[in-house]
Write a protein that holds these residues in place. Sequence first.
Motif, PDB file in Angstrom:
ATOM      1  N   MET A 147     -19.716 -43.599  37.474  1.00  0.00           N
ATOM      2  CA  MET A 147     -20.023 -45.020  37.273  1.00  0.00           C
ATOM      3  C   MET A 147     -18.874 -45.934  37.667  1.00  0.00           C
ATOM      4  O   MET A 147     -19.081 -47.113  37.946  1.00  0.00           O
ATOM      5  N   TYR A 172     -29.447 -43.023  31.297  1.00  0.00           N
ATOM      6  CA  TYR A 172     -29.364 -42.562  32.679  1.00  0.00           C
ATOM      7  C   TYR A 172     -29.703 -41.073  32.805  1.00  0.00           C
ATOM      8  O   TYR A 172     -29.485 -40.469  33.854  1.00  0.00           O
ATOM      9  N   CYS A 173     -30.204 -40.477  31.732  1.00  0.00           N
ATOM     10  CA  CYS A 173     -30.632 -39.082  31.770  1.00  0.00           C
ATOM     11  C   CYS A 173     -31.623 -38.847  30.638  1.00  0.00           C
ATOM     12  O   CYS A 173     -31.842 -39.714  29.789  1.00  0.00           O
ATOM     13  N   VAL A 214     -30.350 -44.613  38.146  1.00  0.00           N
ATOM     14  CA  VAL A 214     -29.776 -45.423  37.066  1.00  0.00           C
ATOM     15  C   VAL A 214     -28.249 -45.371  37.129  1.00  0.00           C
ATOM     16  O   VAL A 214     -27.566 -46.393  36.990  1.00  0.00           O
ATOM     17  N   VAL A 215     -27.704 -44.165  37.345  1.00  0.00           N
ATOM     18  CA  VAL A 215     -26.252 -44.025  37.481  1.00  0.00           C
ATOM     19  C   VAL A 215     -25.742 -44.911  38.616  1.00  0.00           C
ATOM     20  O   VAL A 215     -24.750 -45.641  38.466  1.00  0.00           O
ATOM     21  N   CYS A 234     -21.382 -38.162  34.160  1.00  0.00           N
ATOM     22  CA  CYS A 234     -21.543 -39.278  35.107  1.00  0.00           C
ATOM     23  C   CYS A 234     -20.695 -40.501  34.785  1.00  0.00           C
ATOM     24  O   CYS A 234     -20.759 -41.497  35.516  1.00  0.00           O
ATOM     25  N   LYS A 270     -27.352 -42.901  26.704  1.00  0.00           N
ATOM     26  CA  LYS A 270     -27.721 -42.008  27.807  1.00  0.00           C
ATOM     27  C   LYS A 270     -29.124 -42.324  28.343  1.00  0.00           C
ATOM     28  O   LYS A 270     -29.989 -41.448  28.469  1.00  0.00           O
ATOM     29  N   LEU A 291     -31.258 -53.005  35.066  1.00  0.00           N
ATOM     30  CA  LEU A 291     -31.331 -51.565  35.274  1.00  0.00           C
ATOM     31  C   LEU A 291     -32.717 -51.137  35.751  1.00  0.00           C
ATOM     32  O   LEU A 291     -33.717 -51.792  35.428  1.00  0.00           O
ATOM     33  N   TYR A 351     -30.799 -39.089  35.924  1.00  0.00           N
ATOM     34  CA  TYR A 351     -31.523 -40.096  36.696  1.00  0.00           C
ATOM     35  C   TYR A 351     -30.522 -40.773  37.635  1.00  0.00           C
ATOM     36  O   TYR A 351     -29.891 -41.771  37.267  1.00  0.00           O
ATOM     37  N   SER A 400     -20.350 -42.273  26.978  1.00  0.00           N
ATOM     38  CA  SER A 400     -21.795 -42.386  26.780  1.00  0.00           C
ATOM     39  C   SER A 400     -22.143 -41.779  25.427  1.00  0.00           C
ATOM     40  O   SER A 400     -21.328 -41.076  24.827  1.00  0.00           O
TER      41      SER A 400
END
Length: 275
Positions: free
Chosen positions: A75, A239-240, A251-252, A71, A237, A197, A248, A156
């Motif tokens: 981004m 975002y996952c 979040v991304v 991801c 990370k 976030l 997620y 990341s």
Amino acid sequence: MHKFSIPDIISNIKAEKTFEAVSADYSFTIKIDNYAPYICGAVHDGHQFRKSLWENCLHTAYDRWYEEDPCTKEMVQSHPIVIAGRDSRFEYDLNRAPETAIYEDAWGKNLWKSPLTSQEREESLAKHDNFYKVVHALIQKIETLYGKTIVFDMHSYNWKRWDREVPTWNLGTSNIDNDRFGSLASAWSKRLETMNLPNGIKSTSKINDTFQGNGYFLKYITQNFKNTLVLATEIAKVYCDEYEGTLYPEVVRSVEVQLKELIPLQLKEFQDNIT
């Protein structure tokens, strides 16, 4: 997205053509909507793994995904110039020099059942070489147009493996000219801390905390182009779920939207302060 040869991609860059392409061997993508004074890169975004290597590889697809940077292209996908790897770093690592770009082992675990043949190694390293031919042409063009360039080098990292509190964002600056660019790196760190976030995730940021910015992408550009600042920017990370492999997307998306605001602010400060 069109498939272009390396000479065609470089020719387009030299002619200042706008285009979106995947390399002829599908190893990386490049998009140029306009020749802006900054570039976004995501060298570890890729998950492709050449089929001829599957049976010889001891790591599972999840093992590879866990150490990749999923991801990170997404981004920054809305910015005018984006270059991103499509192949897994387990085939060859774009953030390592050619002589170490093919892993023998990875994170303490042997990678191959039997050593790769010279032909297999050469096939992977040819992709590495082609990527950097394009990077060189791209930076050269932007420096020619503007006299200076800023590169947002997106990565990341797996934060749950650390046995201490680690930041949401880490900037690696040990290989940039800190006398010239250090204050700009500090400003970027502070901007990242302002992110709001989802899911109650705090946005904290530190410099050289978890990583120091020793990647080849940064080193190659910095050593070849003295007026280009590379900001090695790593997001934990958050975002996952790095153990479950669940992404997620909210979040991304939030990171993407906020980088659309923060990156131009950082660019303006760079342009105003660096001669």
